[in-house]
Design a protein around this motif. Structure first.
Motif, PDB file in Angstrom:
ATOM      1  N   GLU A  80       0.828  -1.202   0.000  1.00 19.77           N
ATOM      2  CA  GLU A  80       0.000   0.000   0.000  1.00 19.77           C
ATOM      3  C   GLU A  80       0.865   1.257   0.000  1.00 19.77           C
ATOM      4  O   GLU A  80       0.590   2.215  -0.742  1.00 19.77           O
ATOM      5  CB  GLU A  80      -0.921   0.018   1.215  1.00 19.77           C
ATOM      6  CG  GLU A  80      -1.820   1.247   1.270  1.00 19.77           C
ATOM      7  CD  GLU A  80      -2.764   1.248   2.450  1.00 19.77           C
ATOM      8  OE1 GLU A  80      -3.657   2.117   2.490  1.00 19.77           O
ATOM      9  OE2 GLU A  80      -2.619   0.390   3.345  1.00 19.77           O
ATOM     10  N   GLU A  81       1.926   1.273   0.807  1.00 18.80           N
ATOM     11  CA  GLU A  81       2.795   2.449   0.863  1.00 18.80           C
ATOM     12  C   GLU A  81       3.474   2.704  -0.478  1.00 18.80           C
ATOM     13  O   GLU A  81       3.573   3.848  -0.935  1.00 18.80           O
ATOM     14  CB  GLU A  81       3.850   2.263   1.965  1.00 18.80           C
ATOM     15  CG  GLU A  81       3.284   2.417   3.366  1.00 18.80           C
ATOM     16  CD  GLU A  81       4.308   2.110   4.441  1.00 18.80           C
ATOM     17  OE1 GLU A  81       4.309   2.816   5.470  1.00 18.80           O
ATOM     18  OE2 GLU A  81       5.115   1.179   4.252  1.00 18.80           O
ATOM     19  N   SER A 362       0.039   9.347   5.348  1.00 14.64           N
ATOM     20  CA  SER A 362       0.042   9.067   3.915  1.00 14.64           C
ATOM     21  C   SER A 362      -0.479  10.290   3.171  1.00 14.64           C
ATOM     22  O   SER A 362      -1.005  11.234   3.775  1.00 14.64           O
ATOM     23  CB  SER A 362      -0.829   7.852   3.593  1.00 14.64           C
ATOM     24  OG  SER A 362      -2.199   8.166   3.701  1.00 14.64           O
ATOM     25  N   GLU A 379      -7.808   4.514  -3.379  1.00 19.99           N
ATOM     26  CA  GLU A 379      -6.643   3.860  -2.796  1.00 19.99           C
ATOM     27  C   GLU A 379      -6.706   2.351  -3.016  1.00 19.99           C
ATOM     28  O   GLU A 379      -5.702   1.700  -3.346  1.00 19.99           O
ATOM     29  CB  GLU A 379      -6.561   4.156  -1.296  1.00 19.99           C
ATOM     30  CG  GLU A 379      -6.210   5.594  -0.954  1.00 19.99           C
ATOM     31  CD  GLU A 379      -6.222   5.850   0.530  1.00 19.99           C
ATOM     32  OE1 GLU A 379      -5.764   4.969   1.275  1.00 19.99           O
ATOM     33  OE2 GLU A 379      -6.684   6.913   0.959  1.00 19.99           O
ATOM     34  N   GLU A 380      -7.893   1.773  -2.875  1.00 25.69           N
ATOM     35  CA  GLU A 380      -8.043   0.328  -3.067  1.00 25.69           C
ATOM     36  C   GLU A 380      -7.846  -0.054  -4.524  1.00 25.69           C
ATOM     37  O   GLU A 380      -7.285  -1.117  -4.836  1.00 25.69           O
ATOM     38  CB  GLU A 380      -9.437  -0.111  -2.594  1.00 25.69           C
ATOM     39  CG  GLU A 380      -9.614   0.037  -1.064  1.00 25.69           C
ATOM     40  CD  GLU A 380     -11.059  -0.166  -0.638  1.00 25.69           C
ATOM     41  OE1 GLU A 380     -11.926  -0.329  -1.507  1.00 25.69           O
ATOM     42  OE2 GLU A 380     -11.303  -0.148   0.597  1.00 25.69           O
ATOM     43  N   LEU A 383      -4.001  -0.363  -5.581  1.00 20.18           N
ATOM     44  CA  LEU A 383      -3.156  -1.383  -4.945  1.00 20.18           C
ATOM     45  C   LEU A 383      -2.979  -2.584  -5.861  1.00 20.18           C
ATOM     46  O   LEU A 383      -3.830  -2.936  -6.636  1.00 20.18           O
ATOM     47  CB  LEU A 383      -3.775  -1.816  -3.619  1.00 20.18           C
ATOM     48  CG  LEU A 383      -3.846  -0.737  -2.544  1.00 20.18           C
ATOM     49  CD1 LEU A 383      -4.457  -1.299  -1.270  1.00 20.18           C
ATOM     50  CD2 LEU A 383      -2.467  -0.189  -2.248  1.00 20.18           C
TER      51      LEU A 383
END
Length: 383
Positions: A80-81, A362, A379-380, A383
């Protein structure tokens, strides 16, 4: 004795610089075309292993990391990062923009157990920037902009014989795509005008009129990231930035009235970026860096414009070119300086003064909109 290497990920090239702080020996100083990195991100990993094979174990490597990650060893970075540090839509992934190569390189560096790689924060992750200055910002300065600040602080401290904690300056990076300016107050980054959230650069228009964003979002089938690399000084000048090099752009500005308009816009934008930061910090020096700073005529015009503006308001400020011992870009040396500090070398006090170890959060944490929850969906998706 600390051997340190830093990597700056620019639009045109990915620059690598490293040194031994005991002998002062430069162990690597090179630039790799970004297109080559996009085609084969492993070329940077191979390069680092070659340096380590020739000079022995590298104590710390600061890797390129886009919008940044709170300071940590690369092996501890999550999927994720890394995705957020290189965030783009799936459509742009399919187009294989350069940032895709950067993402793949970050993943390779995470898995390279023989290399002691660290990922570092962008400006927005720093505790020294007040929360209200982060509100509704994502690009407050990518990780490589912090590298530029690090080198500027070192040069200011060396020039004046002072500790890093007493440096007060603005570091300006004039790159091929964007211009960014970062304000340092008492040795800490406190504010920035950066990239897509600053005044126009060479390629990019900087911050976008909200009404224009609304119009584009409703007229384009896909609002891709490449839109953010358009509308800047080269577009105002009416030239193709990929066929007219910066040196030629500067030369043409003296001869062609239309090109002069774009050139004037770019110089004026730098002054506006700097002056927008004055409520946050009172600089004693302004350091100019980046690809354009190496063009003498351009640096001279920027210096004159800034000095005239400061004089108008009764300020006395030194406007200086950020000097680097690297053939690679200045940010690459700044990155190596941070790597040295992380490893406990001669620049460890600089890392502590910048409070890089206290970085957190973030890039979407400071969005203050009713629709904030929809960013979670985005964001999802990335990924």
């Amino acid at each position: 004795m600390v051997k340190a290497v830093g990597i700056d990920s620019g639009t045109k090239s990915m620059d690598v610089f490293g040194f031994d702080d005991e002998t002062g020996e430069v162990i690597i100083d090179t630039a790799v075309d970004r297109n080559k990195v996009t085609e084969n991100p492993g070329v940077i990993v191979e390069l680092l292993r070659e340096v380590q094979g020739e000079h022995g174990k590298i104590d710390a490597i600061v890797g390129p990391c886009g919008y940044g990650i709170p300071l940590k060893p690369a092996r501890e970075a999550t999927d994720e990062e890394i995705a957020l540090a290189t965030f783009i839509t799936e459509a742009d992934v399919r187009r294989r923009l350069k940032i895709v190569g950067l993402r793949e390189l970050m993943l390779l560096l995470r898995e390279a157990e023989d290399l002691n790689v660290y990922f570092t924060p962008g400006v927005i992750h720093l505790p020294t920037v007040s929360e209200w200055r982060k509100a509704n910002r994502i690009d407050l300065g990518t990780a490589d902009k912090v590298f530029t600040v690090a080198l500027a602080m070192v040069r200011e401290a060396e020039r004046k014989g002072m500790p890093y904690s007493e440096t007060n300056l603005i570091a300006v990076e004039v790159g091929f795509a964007y211009t960014s300016a970062m304000a340092v107050k008492n040795g800490q980054i406190v504010d920035a005008m950066a990239g897509t959230a600053g005044f126009p650069g060479y390629l990019g228009m900087g911050f976008m009129d909200g009404e224009l964003a609304y119009a584009l979002a409703n007229s384009l089938e896909d609002f891709g990231k490449m839109v953010l690399f358009q509308g800047g000084a080269s577009y105002i000048a009416g030239i193709d930035p990929f066929s007219v090099p910066p040196e030629e752009f500067v030369k043409l500005a003296k001869e062609d009235e239309n090109v002069r308009k774009g050139y004037t816009a770019m110089i004026e934008a730098i002054v506006k970026d700097v002056f927008a930061l004055l409520p946050s910090a009172r600089p004693e020096s302004v350091y100019i860096s980046g690809r354009f700073s190496r063009i003498p005529e351009f640096f001279g015009d920027v210096k004159e414009a800034l000095e005239n503006a400061f004089e108008t308001y009764g300020f006395s400020v030194d406007v200086l070119k950020l000097e680097s011992r690297a053939k690679a870009k200045e940010a690459a040396e700044g990155s190596a300086i941070i790597a040295n500090g992380i490893a406990g070398g001669k620049y460890r006090e600089l890392v502590e003064t910048l409070r890089l170890r206290e970085s957190s959060g973030s890039i979407f944490d400071w969005v203050k909109l009713k629709e904030r929850n929809k960013l979670r969906i985005f964001e999802e998706l990335i990924l």
